[in-house]
Design an enzyme around this catalytic site. Sequence first.
Site, short mmCIF file in Angstrom:
data_model
loop_
_atom_site.label_atom_id
_atom_site.label_comp_id
_atom_site.label_asym_id
_atom_site.label_seq_id
_atom_site.Cartn_x
_atom_site.Cartn_y
_atom_site.Cartn_z
N SER A 113 -3.00 -2.00 -5.25
CA SER A 113 -1.84 -1.02 -4.91
C SER A 113 -2.50 0.48 -5.38
O SER A 113 -3.55 0.42 -6.13
CB SER A 113 -0.82 -1.19 -5.83
OG SER A 113 0.19 -0.18 -6.13
N TYR B 76 0.37 -3.01 -15.28
CA TYR B 76 0.57 -2.90 -14.02
C TYR B 76 -0.89 -2.60 -13.19
O TYR B 76 -1.70 -2.99 -12.32
CB TYR B 76 1.46 -2.38 -13.22
CG TYR B 76 1.80 -2.68 -11.88
CD1 TYR B 76 1.85 -4.06 -11.22
CD2 TYR B 76 1.74 -1.58 -10.94
CE1 TYR B 76 2.10 -4.28 -9.76
CE2 TYR B 76 2.02 -1.81 -9.54
CZ TYR B 76 2.07 -2.97 -8.91
OH TYR B 76 2.11 -3.39 -7.62
#
Length: 319
Positions: free
Chosen positions: A158, A183
């Site tokens: 990502s 994350y």
Amino acid sequence: MSTAQHKIGSGFGAHSTADDVLAGVDLSGKLAIVTGGYSGLGLETTRALTKAGARVVVPARRPDTAKEALAGLDGVELDDLDLGDLDSVRAFAERFLASGRTVDLVIDNAGIMACPETRVGPGWEAQFATNHLGHFALVNRLWPAIEPGGARVVSVSSRAHHFHGMRWDDVHWRTGYDKWQAYGQAKTANVLFAVHLDKLGAERGVRAFSLHPGGILTPLQRHLPKAEMVERGWIDEQGNVLNPSGFKSPEQGAATQVWAATSPQLAVMGGVYLEDCDVAEPAVDGDQSSGVRAWATDPEQAARLWTLSAELTGVNAFA
């Protein structure tokens, strides 16, 4: 055999769909494994691959939900898998290897994002454990089926890898937990995994890629409070998507991982980070909107993460 981190002019872009990149590609006789292939981008990936003729194995943490989502799709088989549980990873891999089949495509798509501090296994931080360690163990355990077919392994990262590199002194965030930074570390790990796997696998015909699929509103956001998504300008108070042009559709979001797994344009490449159906450029300092950070493609950090991951999971197909 590494590939330069620069665009190749693929002819596709941010608005391309999974069906677009598969136009003219015949996957008949190919076997794919798509983790999380029953929700969001994973579901669109499964649909596109089966439409092109592939058989897709979908290991699912919620098999009942998966069965309902995949109803009506031909060429799909379901199995149980919880990436946060290494015993579950081992059991799935053993079942698959016992079938005697080889695998042509592995798309490590499943993941969790920005969840409250959660511990799994022996106290591991859930995002690092699920998004990275579970997939690391899965690919290494499946190696006897991956190597013979000269498979491509696709690690779905990502743009959030910009948020944080590896926190080497505390990868499990035992202090100072921040859901977005954790994350970011997990997504950085996804890129580093592909870098080192490609280095190890290239001479055996196995190539690995990582990617940013784009901004898409999917069930991945399930841990985010509505108020936070409103504050970020993603939705309004009624739940309507704001600035729809700023988000990809699921069909567009699935395109880059499908392109990574199947495109003939990548036949002699590997170890690179992709976005918008092309090889990404190195990130520019201060810009988190595109490109790949140097900390995520550093071969020394990639090797270090591989060693750490092998120690934590007890699995290393190359030992």
